[in-house]
Scaffold this active site. Sequence first.
Site, PDB file in Angstrom:
ATOM      1  N   GLY A   1      15.356  28.230  69.322  1.00 16.79           N
ATOM      2  CA  GLY A   1      14.552  28.612  70.479  1.00 16.79           C
ATOM      3  C   GLY A   1      13.696  29.836  70.284  1.00 16.79           C
TER       4      GLY A   1
ATOM      5  N   CYS B   1      24.182  35.360  65.175  1.00 19.78           N
ATOM      6  CA  CYS B   1      22.839  34.828  65.380  1.00 19.78           C
ATOM      7  C   CYS B   1      22.936  33.793  66.493  1.00 19.78           C
ATOM      8  CB  CYS B   1      22.352  34.189  64.072  1.00 19.78           C
ATOM      9  SG  CYS B   1      20.750  33.367  64.220  1.00 19.78           S
TER      10      CYS B   1
ATOM     11  N   LEU C   1       5.648  36.215  61.390  1.00 17.20           N
ATOM     12  CA  LEU C   1       4.198  36.260  61.134  1.00 17.20           C
ATOM     13  C   LEU C   1       3.717  35.073  60.287  1.00 17.20           C
ATOM     14  CD1 LEU C   1       1.857  38.142  61.895  1.00 17.20           C
ATOM     15  CD2 LEU C   1       2.134  39.244  59.674  1.00 17.20           C
TER      16      LEU C   1
ATOM     17  N   CYS D   1      18.191  30.135  58.096  1.00 15.74           N
ATOM     18  CA  CYS D   1      17.018  30.236  58.972  1.00 15.74           C
ATOM     19  C   CYS D   1      16.235  28.934  58.991  1.00 15.74           C
ATOM     20  CB  CYS D   1      16.069  31.311  58.473  1.00 15.74           C
ATOM     21  SG  CYS D   1      16.808  32.932  58.459  1.00 15.74           S
TER      22      CYS D   1
ATOM     23  N   CYS E   1       6.758  25.298  64.777  1.00 18.28           N
ATOM     24  CA  CYS E   1       6.333  25.870  63.496  1.00 18.28           C
ATOM     25  C   CYS E   1       6.509  24.801  62.413  1.00 18.28           C
ATOM     26  CB  CYS E   1       7.131  27.129  63.179  1.00 18.28           C
ATOM     27  SG  CYS E   1       6.784  28.459  64.368  1.00 18.28           S
TER      28      CYS E   1
ATOM     29  N   SER F   1      13.761  38.260  67.922  1.00 18.77           N
ATOM     30  CA  SER F   1      12.759  37.743  66.996  1.00 18.77           C
ATOM     31  C   SER F   1      11.843  36.787  67.739  1.00 18.77           C
ATOM     32  CB  SER F   1      13.465  37.015  65.845  1.00 18.77           C
ATOM     33  OG  SER F   1      12.518  36.494  64.940  1.00 18.77           O
TER      34      SER F   1
ATOM     35  N   GLU G   1      23.535  25.636  68.440  1.00 15.73           N
ATOM     36  CA  GLU G   1      24.238  26.234  67.310  1.00 15.73           C
ATOM     37  C   GLU G   1      24.131  27.748  67.370  1.00 15.73           C
ATOM     38  OE1 GLU G   1      23.919  22.644  64.073  1.00 15.73           O
ATOM     39  OE2 GLU G   1      22.222  23.972  64.210  1.00 15.73           O
TER      40      GLU G   1
ATOM     41  N   CYS H   1      13.160  23.807  70.651  1.00 21.08           N
ATOM     42  CA  CYS H   1      12.121  24.847  70.687  1.00 21.08           C
ATOM     43  C   CYS H   1      10.766  24.172  70.829  1.00 21.08           C
ATOM     44  CB  CYS H   1      12.152  25.664  69.391  1.00 21.08           C
ATOM     45  SG  CYS H   1      10.990  27.053  69.374  1.00 21.08           S
TER      46      CYS H   1
ATOM     47  N   CYS I   1       9.907  24.538  60.305  1.00 23.30           N
ATOM     48  CA  CYS I   1      11.187  24.804  60.961  1.00 23.30           C
ATOM     49  C   CYS I   1      11.790  23.527  61.529  1.00 23.30           C
ATOM     50  CB  CYS I   1      10.990  25.836  62.075  1.00 23.30           C
ATOM     51  SG  CYS I   1      12.494  26.201  62.992  1.00 23.30           S
TER      52      CYS I   1
HETATM   53  N1  SAH Z   1      11.511  31.589  67.596  1.00 22.03           N
HETATM   54  C1  SAH Z   1      11.872  32.890  67.112  1.00 22.03           C
HETATM   55  C2  SAH Z   1      13.340  32.955  66.781  1.00 22.03           C
HETATM   56  C3  SAH Z   1      13.756  32.105  65.572  1.00 22.03           C
HETATM   57  S1  SAH Z   1      14.099  33.190  64.276  1.00 22.03           S
HETATM   58  C4  SAH Z   1      10.994  33.256  65.951  1.00 22.03           C
HETATM   59  O1  SAH Z   1      10.209  32.425  65.524  1.00 22.03           O
HETATM   60  O2  SAH Z   1      11.024  34.395  65.510  1.00 22.03           O
HETATM   61  C5  SAH Z   1      14.258  32.151  62.933  1.00 22.03           C
HETATM   62  C6  SAH Z   1      13.470  32.675  61.758  1.00 22.03           C
HETATM   63  O3  SAH Z   1      13.618  31.750  60.672  1.00 22.03           O
HETATM   64  C7  SAH Z   1      11.986  32.754  62.077  1.00 22.03           C
HETATM   65  O4  SAH Z   1      11.400  33.827  61.438  1.00 22.03           O
HETATM   66  C8  SAH Z   1      11.518  31.443  61.480  1.00 22.03           C
HETATM   67  O5  SAH Z   1      10.154  31.447  61.237  1.00 22.03           O
HETATM   68  C9  SAH Z   1      12.349  31.361  60.241  1.00 22.03           C
HETATM   69  N2  SAH Z   1      12.383  30.016  59.658  1.00 22.03           N
HETATM   70  C10 SAH Z   1      12.144  28.860  60.299  1.00 22.03           C
HETATM   71  N3  SAH Z   1      12.244  27.829  59.462  1.00 22.03           N
HETATM   72  C11 SAH Z   1      12.563  28.341  58.249  1.00 22.03           C
HETATM   73  C12 SAH Z   1      12.819  27.766  56.982  1.00 22.03           C
HETATM   74  N4  SAH Z   1      12.773  26.453  56.802  1.00 22.03           N
HETATM   75  N5  SAH Z   1      13.125  28.597  55.970  1.00 22.03           N
HETATM   76  C13 SAH Z   1      13.199  29.924  56.157  1.00 22.03           C
HETATM   77  N6  SAH Z   1      12.984  30.509  57.334  1.00 22.03           N
HETATM   78  C14 SAH Z   1      12.661  29.735  58.378  1.00 22.03           C
END
Ligand code: SAH
Length: 358
Positions: free
Chosen positions: A172, A116, A228, A346, A127, A204, A103, A123, A130
């Site tokens: 990813g 984006c 973070l 996100c 996390c 990111s 996507e 991935c 996510c």
């Molecule tokens: N893997 C990289 C690129 C992904 S960026 C990274 O972690 O930075 C996507 C962003 O959305 C990241 O900051 C991620 O932590 C955030 N994200 C993931 N799941 C989310 C959610 N359920 N709600 C809001 N932000 C989320």
Amino acid sequence: MAFTVEQGSPAAPPLDFSALERPELEDAAVALGLPRFRGRQIFQWIHQRGASSFAAMTELPLPLRQELAARGSIPEPALDQKQISSDGTTKFLLRLADGRRIEAVYIPDTPAQTFCISTQVGCAMACAFCLTGKMGLVRHLTAGEIVGQVRVLARETGLAGTAFNIVLMGMGEPLHNYDATIKALRILTDAQGLAVPPRRITLSTVGVLPGLQRLAEEPIMPNLAISLHATTDEQRDVLAPINRKYKLQELMDACRAFPLRRRSRITFEYVLLNDVNDTPDDARRLTRLLDGIQAKVNLLPLNEAEGIPFTRPSDERVNTFAAILAERGVTVSVRKSRGRDIRAACGQLLVETPKAHT
Ligand code: SAH
């Protein structure tokens, strides 16, 4: 034939022209017995003019176009589906040559126009909040597939030839697919191609430390965003499991050492999870962690989804958290969630597969 093209070995694999940097394409042209400038022309056709076939390259002599088509192709992610959110955010479901799907999202008027894009199918970072992380890593994208998303979105949105931003914030972890990602950045920023200025690109990362250290040495300097999400190792180990390998202090040290362009800052993304990492104590610890770093904080109140065991904090909790940072002189913003109704926000990118439903 008007052109003498050296015969490669019969077993030479077909070339993926979409994944070649300009110097590589120029070398490939020479290897095919062509003048070097032909390589540049082909690069321009693909990346500046959006050609997805050699037939479209009308400046090139016909026999050459035929020869090139015999030697390789310009694969491009195919548009499977396009969903437009009530706020104009558009999610593109793209199909790759092997049938895998990814996507990419167009986010209009922020005030910039932003694409984006993804760097992997799935991935590996897992996390805890996510959805993409739930898929696991299916495979890395090639540089051609990363760049191809931009080409398709620019064409589909009519923004080709205009200024737009690119954020590597789709599916990813870009630094887990380091070489293809950096190669894609070299292609995207090339003056003969789309010529996207590096300051319009944001990478990111959740903090793959060796990648971050390599990135610090790269001639191309995209903006850096660090996901973070926590202020203690204990908590980050759970929310962003990569932290079990690379601890917070090491990550912050790498950030401190990261070379920044004049006046630029590192963005720290922090997903706010109700009653988990959104207390005033967390906010105060976050300020202390950022001490000595040219930082700004982007708060992301959780986008809830089925299967994600956290809830979104109230606006009041979000505001209190933001206020504590602001009072202590930290620049802070709250990310307005876009495209939630089409699950383009996100952490909501996940291509349904039978596996994901079992
Ligand atoms: N893997 C990289 C690129 C992904 S960026 C990274 O972690 O930075 C996507 C962003 O959305 C990241 O900051 C991620 O932590 C955030 N994200 C993931 N799941 C989310 C959610 N359920 N709600 C809001 N932000 C989320």
